[in-house]
Design a protein around this motif. Structure first.
Motif, mmCIF file in Angstrom:
data_model
loop_
_atom_site.group_PDB
_atom_site.id
_atom_site.type_symbol
_atom_site.label_atom_id
_atom_site.label_comp_id
_atom_site.label_asym_id
_atom_site.label_seq_id
_atom_site.Cartn_x
_atom_site.Cartn_y
_atom_site.Cartn_z
ATOM 1 N N GLU A 1 0.960 -0.790 -0.152
ATOM 2 C CA GLU A 1 -0.041 0.009 -0.276
ATOM 3 C C GLU A 1 1.094 1.363 0.011
ATOM 4 O OE1 GLU A 1 -0.536 -2.783 1.986
ATOM 5 O OE2 GLU A 1 -2.122 -3.376 1.418
ATOM 6 N N ASP A 2 1.823 1.062 0.243
ATOM 7 C CA ASP A 2 2.714 2.449 0.597
ATOM 8 C C ASP A 2 3.113 2.715 -1.108
ATOM 9 O OD1 ASP A 2 2.795 2.635 3.371
ATOM 10 O OD2 ASP A 2 4.723 1.224 3.615
ATOM 11 N N LYS A 3 4.146 1.598 -1.207
ATOM 12 C CA LYS A 3 4.121 1.962 -2.287
ATOM 13 C C LYS A 3 2.812 2.583 -3.610
ATOM 14 C CE LYS A 3 7.665 -2.299 -2.203
ATOM 15 N NZ LYS A 3 7.632 -3.219 -2.661
ATOM 16 N N ARG A 4 2.095 2.207 -3.528
ATOM 17 C CA ARG A 4 1.363 2.320 -4.292
ATOM 18 C C ARG A 4 1.221 4.194 -3.812
ATOM 19 N NH1 ARG A 4 -1.100 -2.907 -4.493
ATOM 20 N NH2 ARG A 4 -2.072 -2.508 -2.518
ATOM 21 N N PHE A 5 0.808 4.179 -3.145
ATOM 22 C CA PHE A 5 0.900 6.207 -2.371
ATOM 23 C C PHE A 5 1.785 6.736 -2.935
ATOM 24 C CE2 PHE A 5 1.404 9.121 0.758
ATOM 25 C CZ PHE A 5 0.087 9.806 -0.151
ATOM 26 N N ILE A 6 2.732 5.832 -2.855
ATOM 27 C CA ILE A 6 4.239 6.737 -3.049
ATOM 28 C C ILE A 6 4.369 7.232 -4.965
ATOM 29 C CG2 ILE A 6 6.872 7.248 -3.488
ATOM 30 C CD1 ILE A 6 6.570 4.881 -0.225
ATOM 31 N N ARG A 7 4.149 6.155 -5.883
ATOM 32 C CA ARG A 7 3.089 5.773 -6.944
ATOM 33 C C ARG A 7 2.658 7.402 -7.369
ATOM 34 N NH1 ARG A 7 4.600 0.026 -7.187
ATOM 35 N NH2 ARG A 7 7.031 0.274 -8.493
ATOM 36 N N VAL A 8 1.536 6.860 -6.868
ATOM 37 C CA VAL A 8 0.924 7.794 -7.318
ATOM 38 C C VAL A 8 1.223 9.547 -6.766
ATOM 39 C CG1 VAL A 8 -1.777 8.709 -6.902
ATOM 40 C CG2 VAL A 8 -0.937 6.421 -7.164
ATOM 41 N N ARG A 9 1.947 9.226 -5.366
ATOM 42 C CA ARG A 9 2.039 11.310 -5.317
ATOM 43 C C ARG A 9 3.177 11.614 -6.141
ATOM 44 N NH1 ARG A 9 -1.945 13.548 -3.034
ATOM 45 N NH2 ARG A 9 -0.702 14.826 -1.780
ATOM 46 N N LEU A 10 3.902 10.783 -6.384
ATOM 47 C CA LEU A 10 5.294 10.815 -6.802
ATOM 48 C C LEU A 10 5.612 10.621 -8.419
ATOM 49 C CD1 LEU A 10 7.910 9.989 -4.708
ATOM 50 C CD2 LEU A 10 6.945 12.146 -4.745
ATOM 51 N N ALA A 11 4.888 10.343 -9.309
ATOM 52 C CA ALA A 11 4.942 9.553 -10.544
ATOM 53 C C ALA A 11 4.779 10.224 -11.714
ATOM 54 C CB ALA A 11 4.189 7.975 -11.070
ATOM 55 N N THR A 12 3.872 11.840 -10.806
ATOM 56 C CA THR A 12 3.942 12.473 -12.255
ATOM 57 C C THR A 12 4.905 13.422 -12.465
ATOM 58 O OG1 THR A 12 2.282 13.556 -11.128
ATOM 59 C CG2 THR A 12 1.288 12.069 -12.268
#
Length: 175
Positions: free
Chosen positions: A112-123
């Motif tokens: 869940e941490d990885k998903r949240f981090i990706r959503v926040r940083l990927a763009t």
């Protein structure tokens, strides 16, 4: 990025361009740029167009050739398997972004941490994402150190670090 090659006179041809798009699609932008630079170098050193195309095809399909290019760009990812040699229909392992890899080295992340981090940083721009990743690690470690109960340290770190990500990208984006 392939359009840039065309703009500077590097004619891949239709078949090689399709192959390049297929191989480059799953890669992160910095890695794509490095592979594109290797393709450009193939045109630079090749004596003629057919030789350049042949070398480009080799770079896109032969892991040994890509490993040789890695000597020029040591930031290419360690496992060269990110450019799949399998048919297009097969699933390719996702690439771990450098900022996520940095966080994983220092913080015990759950999926869940990885998903949240990706959503926040990927763009975000790569440099900004990396700065936020470092701040994420610092926030986690600081909160972890301040938590007196050993069983609650990870959760305190996770909460503080995720709070930072909820606020930081939006505040930074307004500038």
């Amino acid at each position: 990025m392939l359009d840039t090659l065309k703009a500077i006179g590097r004619d891949l041809g239709d078949d090689l361009e399709r192959l390049a798009r297929e191989r480059l699609m799953p890669l992160a932008n910095p890695v794509r740029a490095e592979v594109i630079a290797a393709l450009d170098d193939a045109f630079t050193v090749a004596p003629d167009l057919p030789s350049a195309r042949k070398q480009c095809c080799r770079l896109l399909t032969d892991m040994g050739a890509l490993d040789a290019a890695k000597a020029c760009w040591p930031t290419l990812p360690e496992p060269a398997s990110e450019i799949a040699t399998a048919p297009h229909r097969q699933t390719v392992m996702p690439i771990i972004e450098p900022w996520l890899a940095l966080i994983e080295q220092h913080c015990p992340l759950v999926p869940e941490d990885k998903r949240f981090i990706r959503v926040r940083l990927a763009t975000l721009a790569p440099g900004h994402a990396m700065r936020l990743a470092r701040q994420y690690v610092e926030a986690w470690q600081q909160a972890e150190q301040q938590e007196p109960h050993s069983h609650a340290k990870d959760n305190a770190g996770r909460c503080a670090a995720n709070r930072l990500l909820r606020v930081a990208p939006r505040a930074h984006g307004r500038r």
